[in-house]
Design an enzyme around this catalytic site. Structure first.
Site, PDB file in Angstrom:
ATOM      1  N   TRP A 130       0.863  -1.189   0.000  1.00 52.76           N
ATOM      2  CA  TRP A 130       0.000   0.000   0.000  1.00 52.76           C
ATOM      3  C   TRP A 130       0.897   1.236   0.000  1.00 52.76           C
ATOM      4  O   TRP A 130       1.762   1.371   0.873  1.00 52.76           O
ATOM      5  CB  TRP A 130      -0.887  -0.032   1.242  1.00 52.76           C
ATOM      6  CG  TRP A 130      -1.854   1.097   1.371  1.00 52.76           C
ATOM      7  CD1 TRP A 130      -2.700   1.569   0.413  1.00 52.76           C
ATOM      8  CD2 TRP A 130      -2.093   1.885   2.544  1.00 52.76           C
ATOM      9  NE1 TRP A 130      -3.453   2.604   0.907  1.00 52.76           N
ATOM     10  CE2 TRP A 130      -3.100   2.822   2.217  1.00 52.76           C
ATOM     11  CE3 TRP A 130      -1.554   1.898   3.829  1.00 52.76           C
ATOM     12  CZ2 TRP A 130      -3.573   3.752   3.126  1.00 52.76           C
ATOM     13  CZ3 TRP A 130      -2.036   2.824   4.749  1.00 52.76           C
ATOM     14  CH2 TRP A 130      -3.036   3.735   4.395  1.00 52.76           C
ATOM     15  N   ASP A 210      -0.347  -5.899   9.168  1.00 55.54           N
ATOM     16  CA  ASP A 210      -1.392  -4.947   8.824  1.00 55.54           C
ATOM     17  C   ASP A 210      -2.656  -5.733   8.480  1.00 55.54           C
ATOM     18  O   ASP A 210      -2.688  -6.493   7.512  1.00 55.54           O
ATOM     19  CB  ASP A 210      -0.945  -4.097   7.634  1.00 55.54           C
ATOM     20  CG  ASP A 210      -1.845  -2.888   7.415  1.00 55.54           C
ATOM     21  OD1 ASP A 210      -2.869  -2.779   8.104  1.00 55.54           O
ATOM     22  OD2 ASP A 210      -1.512  -2.052   6.557  1.00 55.54           O
ATOM     23  N   LYS A 245     -13.344  -1.178   6.452  1.00 54.88           N
ATOM     24  CA  LYS A 245     -13.907  -1.996   5.388  1.00 54.88           C
ATOM     25  C   LYS A 245     -14.976  -2.946   5.908  1.00 54.88           C
ATOM     26  O   LYS A 245     -16.084  -2.996   5.383  1.00 54.88           O
ATOM     27  CB  LYS A 245     -12.801  -2.797   4.692  1.00 54.88           C
ATOM     28  CG  LYS A 245     -11.947  -1.974   3.743  1.00 54.88           C
ATOM     29  CD  LYS A 245     -10.934  -1.129   4.481  1.00 54.88           C
ATOM     30  CE  LYS A 245     -10.060  -0.317   3.537  1.00 54.88           C
ATOM     31  NZ  LYS A 245      -9.111   0.540   4.268  1.00 54.88           N
TER      32      LYS A 245
END
Length: 399
Positions: A130, A210, A245
């Site tokens: 990311w 993560d 999310k």
């Protein structure tokens, strides 16, 4: 004084959002921005979230600060969701939860904590990862190094990854994506997670995992396999978590930094430092998002409703992956893109080149990141045939 300040380029993905908004083409398709979308192209508020908010309106009694570690009840629910209700780490009181402003806030909290408490340690990031990982860790002055994750054909290269991990200096930090790797969609198998664990143990590395997409890959528990394997077998690790999310509360900025220590006493030492780090960054995290999560997870009825909605989102993503590959079959490209069904989460490293991505944007108003990363949640029954025809044009049909 501001005359010497230079203008810098804006964020590439945010720039795509504006280009998409300004595009007058009625057939335009947004596969760039990283949010979930339903069949109608909307990012919905989950019904469980709406019900929790209604309940909060009637029951919330204060807007006072919630403390640097955040809502304790929220922290307990997140620890159980990430590590499992029967976790031996939790039973031994070895884990600490510090609520953060989103998953990005958790990453910054982790970065500042690691810089101050483990000076001189480099952090190793997958290539690619990311993009904001780089920004967050550079801003915190962490030394950044890279390990390979995909090969020249944009396919998961676990052998190269493992080989590099075996050469990392002892005691360094290694960032791992728990599931739904952003941007590639490629995740290690359970067997590969065991191999990663062995290397981490042998090299005495500190994993920073993560965990932004729990439940978007194969399921809440299934997606936690690697995290729980490491937690059950290592003395120390850190985890950054996000509710953006899986609860669909992107703008509420609700995340968590989890630290696991060798024993409860070490955990309390770490926890004291984290309180100071949080205090120096943002003092207290925002309360509304964590209150939503805690309300849902404190109700069996709302939890069941949330699970159903999460299943619906995950099933839709996996379904459009299948439909994309099927839609490419008439163009003779199904085999070329078959790997898309093996990927997990919203993102796919499509293998499209930057020139092909630019052609999709300029000629078809189909927007994705220059690397070829596509958010497959932007696909639906109304646009998928159009997208398949466009991909066939820019790639060249093999028929």
């Amino acid at each position: 004084m501001f005359e010497s300040i230079e203008r810098v380029p804006g964020d590439a993905i945010l720039g795509l959002i504006q280009q998409f908004k300004d595009d007058p083409n009625p057939n335009k398709v947004d596969l760039g921005v990283g949010v979930y979308r339903d069949e109608h192209g909307n990012t919905p508020i989950l019904r469980a979230v709406k019900d929790a908010e209604k309940k909060l309106i009637d029951t919330e009694q204060t807007k006072a600060y919630i403390g640097s570690h955040g809502d304790p009840q929220y922290g307990e629910y997140i620890l159980q969701t990430v590590l499992g209700a029967d976790s031996k780490v939790l039973a031994a009181n070895r884990a600490s939860a510090t609520q953060s402003p989103g998953g990005t806030g958790a990453l910054r909290l982790a970065a500042d904590f690691l810089v101050s408490q483990l000076p001189g340690k480099a952090i190793w990031l997958p290539n690619p990862t990311w993009p904001n990982h780089l920004g967050v860790f550079e801003a915190a002055r962490l030394e950044i190094k890279r390990y390979p994750y995909v090969d020249d054909n944009d396919q998961f290269d676990f052998d190269a990854m493992l080989k590099k991990l075996k050469s990392i200096p002892k005691g360094d930090i290694v960032l791992l994506h728990a599931c739904c790797h952003n941007p590639t969609g490629f995740d290690p198998s359970q067997d590969q997670w065991h191999q990663i664990l062995e290397v981490v143990q042998n090299r005495e590395l500190l994993p920073l995992v993560d965990f932004a997409y729990q439940g978007f890959g194969d399921g809440l528990d299934e997606d936690a396999y690697g995290v729980r394997l490491l937690a059950d077998n290592l003395d120390e690790m850190v985890i950054t978590q996000s509710c953006s999310k899986n609860f669909g509360i992107y703008r509420e900025r609700t995340g968590c930094f989890i630290a696991i220590a060798k024993d409860e006493e070490d955990m309390q030492d770490v926890r004291s430092q984290l309180a100071t780090t949080a205090r120096e960054n943002y003092s207290n995290p925002p309360a509304h998002g964590s209150a939503i999560v805690a309300t849902i997870m404190g109700s069996a009825e709302l939890t069941a409703a949330w699970h159903r909605e999460l299943d619906e989102m995950r099933d839709r993503i996996n379904d459009v992956r299948q439909k994309l590959v099927e839609g490419l079959k008439p163009h003779g490209l199904a085999d070329k893109f078959a790997f898309i069904t093996d990927q997990r989460g919203m993102f796919s490293y499509t293998g499209l080149t930057e020139d092909q991505v630019n052609k999709l944007r300029d000629e078809y108003s189909i927007y994705m990141v220059a690397s070829g990363r596509a958010n497959v949640a932007g696909l639906n029954d109304d646009n998928i045939e159009y997208v398949c025809k466009a991909i066939a044009d820019v790639v060249g049909s093999s028929k």
